[in-house]
Design a protein around this motif. Structure first.
Motif, PDB file in Angstrom:
ATOM      1  N   ARG A 130      41.194  35.029  43.615  1.00  0.00           N
ATOM      2  CA  ARG A 130      41.836  33.732  42.820  1.00  0.00           C
ATOM      3  C   ARG A 130      42.623  32.675  43.676  1.00  0.00           C
ATOM      4  N   LEU A 131      43.312  33.526  45.087  1.00  0.00           N
ATOM      5  CA  LEU A 131      43.851  32.366  45.938  1.00  0.00           C
ATOM      6  C   LEU A 131      42.747  31.713  46.751  1.00  0.00           C
ATOM      7  N   SER A 132      41.708  32.229  47.101  1.00  0.00           N
ATOM      8  CA  SER A 132      40.646  31.672  47.984  1.00  0.00           C
ATOM      9  C   SER A 132      39.859  30.563  46.862  1.00  0.00           C
ATOM     10  N   ASN A 133      39.829  30.821  45.832  1.00  0.00           N
ATOM     11  CA  ASN A 133      39.043  29.749  44.942  1.00  0.00           C
ATOM     12  C   ASN A 133      40.042  28.905  44.575  1.00  0.00           C
ATOM     13  N   GLY A 134      41.257  29.017  44.513  1.00  0.00           N
ATOM     14  CA  GLY A 134      42.269  28.030  44.149  1.00  0.00           C
ATOM     15  C   GLY A 134      42.309  26.951  45.155  1.00  0.00           C
TER      16      GLY A 134
END
Length: 323
Positions: A130-134
């Motif tokens: 989620r962090l990487s995508n965000g």
């Protein structure tokens, strides 16, 4: 205002982000949903099926590659109404860190996420996704997962397990920064994971010196649950590399308030005075006005402006590296 702080932070690192921001508009995980894994958790059933890795401490670190299933981001998808999310489909273990990123891929930046207190392996891995995508990261994404009981009242076990894992995290960082296939390593650590990360950085700085500053880019400590005195002494040991660190603080972080009570009233870094942190040569972002929940301990995942701060910090380091 946080928006102003984010803009100011960006100007400190580079004159313009227009060129680098465009390259982050599409997260690499959406086209190549593969997550790299290093964990000191004991495998469950050979890590062949959920839950893959448990809460016990392992005799040796496991290294693996996970195939993820991203949420369907379509207008009429379940994700659009909050009913779909990232999932782990399969996990394949490999012998060593060097097997994760092949030289044929060319030099790749790596985003390394180190989770905090009260996390299962799966929640930690999916938070990394989620962090990487965000932040629309372009490069490889990796999670370092240490043994957490994932229980609210097992803070003591989690804290000790995090510190027990610092040599393994140092091994991961050493393998990454000396790999010819890796460009720069950017680290985001949360809560108790920041204490573990700070210890590993201090150890690797003692071992590799200037190479650390060349190969480790941005280090973001989100809601750091670290004793302020311990943290200050560690920052002094890493010298000018401290300028690579961004600390995200929040005065209304209830989890840090509880941690301070458990620690006998000693201030946690995530709730320290800004002036004190800036004197250490760190970048400091106040997220106090961004939290409207009860706990306000994971704003780096839930708040879009906080994610922009992380993204701009990474962009700034890439610009300084001449990309």
């Amino acid at each position: 205002m946080l928006a102003s702080a984010a803009s100011a932070f960006a100007l400190e690192g580079c004159a313009s982000l227009a060129g680098t921001a465009a390259r982050l508009d599409a997260a690499e995980l959406t086209t190549n949903p593969t997550l790299l894994i290093a964990t000191t958790r004991k495998p469950v059933n050979g890590a062949r099926a959920k839950p893959w890795f448990g809460s016990d401490r392992a005799g040796r670190m496991s290294v693996a590659r996970a195939k993820l299933a991203p949420p369907d981001e379509g207008r009429f998808s379940l994700a659009s109404i909050g009913m779909d999310d990232w999932r782990i489909e399969t996990i394949e273990t490999v012998p060593k860190i060097g097997d994760l990123i092949g030289p044929a891929a060319g030099m790749r930046d790596v985003l390394l996420y180190v989770h905090g207190f009260n996390q299962t392996f799966e929640t930690a891995a999916l938070d990394a996704a989620r962090l990487s995508n965000g932040i629309r990261f372009r490069g490889e994404t990796m999670v370092f997962s240490w043994p957490s009981k994932a229980q609210l009242f097992d803070y003591g076990y989690d804290r000790e397990s995090a510190m027990w894992s610092r040599d393994a995290l140092e091994q991961v960082l050493s393998s990454l920064i000396t790999s010819p296939a890796v460009g720069r390593v950017h680290i985001v650590a949360h809560s108790v994971g920041t204490m573990l990360t700070m210890e590993a950085i201090r150890q690797i700085y003692d071992r590799h010196g200037g190479m650390v500053a060349e190969r480790i880019g941005t280090v973001v400590f989100a809601s750091p649950d670290i004793d302020m005195d311990v943290f200050s002494s560690s920052v002094e040991r890493i010298g000018p590399f401290a300028s690579n660190i961004t600390v995200i603080t929040s005065t209304n972080d209830r989890a840090l308030a509880v941690s301070r009570w458990i620690a006998g009233g000693i201030t946690r870094v995530g709730a320290a005075e800004h002036a004190e942190l800036k004197r250490l040569g760190l970048h400091v972002i106040d997220a106090s006005k961004q939290g409207w929940g009860i706990i306000n301990h994971d704003l780096f995942l839930s708040n879009a402006q906080i994610r922009q701060v992380i993204r701009r910090a990474i962009d700034g380091q890439r610009t300084l590296a001449g990309e």
